[in-house]
Design a protein around this motif. Structure first.
Motif, short mmCIF file in Angstrom:
data_model
loop_
_atom_site.label_atom_id
_atom_site.label_comp_id
_atom_site.label_asym_id
_atom_site.label_seq_id
_atom_site.Cartn_x
_atom_site.Cartn_y
_atom_site.Cartn_z
N VAL A 219 11.23 15.35 4.24
CA VAL A 219 10.52 15.70 3.00
C VAL A 219 11.28 15.12 1.81
CG1 VAL A 219 9.80 17.61 1.51
CG2 VAL A 219 9.58 17.82 3.99
N GLY A 220 10.51 14.50 0.91
CA GLY A 220 11.07 13.95 -0.31
C GLY A 220 11.56 12.51 -0.20
N GLU A 221 11.58 11.96 0.99
CA GLU A 221 12.08 10.60 1.17
C GLU A 221 10.94 9.59 1.23
OE1 GLU A 221 15.09 9.80 4.05
OE2 GLU A 221 16.26 11.56 3.48
N THR A 222 11.29 8.34 0.89
CA THR A 222 10.37 7.21 0.96
C THR A 222 11.02 6.12 1.79
OG1 THR A 222 9.42 7.71 -1.21
CG2 THR A 222 9.11 5.47 -0.38
N VAL B 185 0.86 -1.17 0.00
CA VAL B 185 0.00 0.00 0.00
C VAL B 185 0.90 1.23 0.00
CG1 VAL B 185 -1.78 1.28 1.26
CG2 VAL B 185 -1.80 -1.23 1.29
N ASP B 186 0.71 2.10 -0.99
CA ASP B 186 1.47 3.35 -1.06
C ASP B 186 0.80 4.39 -0.17
OD1 ASP B 186 3.34 2.36 -2.93
OD2 ASP B 186 1.95 2.78 -4.57
N ILE B 187 1.61 5.09 0.61
CA ILE B 187 1.13 6.13 1.52
C ILE B 187 1.83 7.44 1.17
CG2 ILE B 187 1.00 6.90 3.92
CD1 ILE B 187 -0.67 4.41 3.49
N THR B 188 1.05 8.50 1.07
CA THR B 188 1.61 9.84 0.90
C THR B 188 1.29 10.65 2.15
OG1 THR B 188 1.26 9.75 -1.49
CG2 THR B 188 1.56 11.94 -0.52
N ASP C 216 6.87 21.09 3.62
CA ASP C 216 7.83 21.70 4.55
C ASP C 216 8.22 20.83 5.74
OD1 ASP C 216 7.80 24.20 3.13
OD2 ASP C 216 5.85 24.60 4.02
N ASP C 217 7.32 20.00 6.25
CA ASP C 217 7.52 19.35 7.54
C ASP C 217 8.00 17.91 7.46
OD1 ASP C 217 6.57 21.70 8.68
OD2 ASP C 217 4.58 20.90 9.09
N VAL C 218 8.82 17.53 8.43
CA VAL C 218 9.14 16.14 8.68
C VAL C 218 7.86 15.49 9.21
CG1 VAL C 218 10.44 14.60 10.22
CG2 VAL C 218 11.58 16.57 9.16
#
Length: 154
Positions: A112-115, A38-41, A69-71
């Motif tokens: 931010v920006g990481e998976t 399951v992909d989560i955003t 902006d936020d972690v």
């Protein structure tokens, strides 16, 4: 060419193709019996799942922080409570040891920006997926801001 020889070869070839099809990934995201993905955003301020349910068993959550902006963090909670009804503290963060719920696993401090991925074995039931970060500088609890989503395991 010997015609009787062709039939066994065709039969073996057909059986091999059926076996190959049974072992290949299905359209639902199952990887040949290896569970579901399951992909989560995560974003300010929502938890968006590609699916709202999955079959019981091994589930991999592939979690991406879209910020901007936020972690964020990703917490899996088993509970029969509604997503907005989890017990909270004075800041609006979820009391992870609260009554009526059990934290299954989490990914902490996802930039931010990481998976990142977390794989868990889930039994049938109701779950809440949430971010439980409190930013003291902005006096902001991400859960209270709406970063929560219902998830069902069937």
């Amino acid at each position: 060419m010997n015609v009787p020889f062709k039939r066994p070869v065709v039969a073996v070839l057909g059986a091999s193709l059926l076996l190959l099809a049974a072992c290949s990934p299905s359209a639902s995201g199952d990887a040949g019996g290896g569970g579901s993905t399951v992909d989560i955003t995560l974003q300010e301020f929502a938890v968006i799942a590609s699916e709202t349910s999955a079959p019981a068993g091994e589930i991999t959550f592939s979690v991406t922080n879209d910020g901007p902006d936020d972690v964020h963090e990703f917490v899996i909670v088993q509970t029969d409570l509604e997503p907005g009804d989890l017990p909270t503290d004075e800041h609006g963060t979820v009391d992870e040891s609260g009554e009526g719920m059990e934290v299954i696993d989490e990914i902490e401090d996802l930039p931010v920006g990481e998976t990142q991925e977390v794989t868990v074995e889930l039994e049938a039931g109701s779950y809440v997926l949430l971010c439980n970060i409190f930013d003291a500088t902005e006096d902001e609890a991400h859960y209270a801001e709406g970063m929560r989503s219902a998830f069902t395991v069937e």
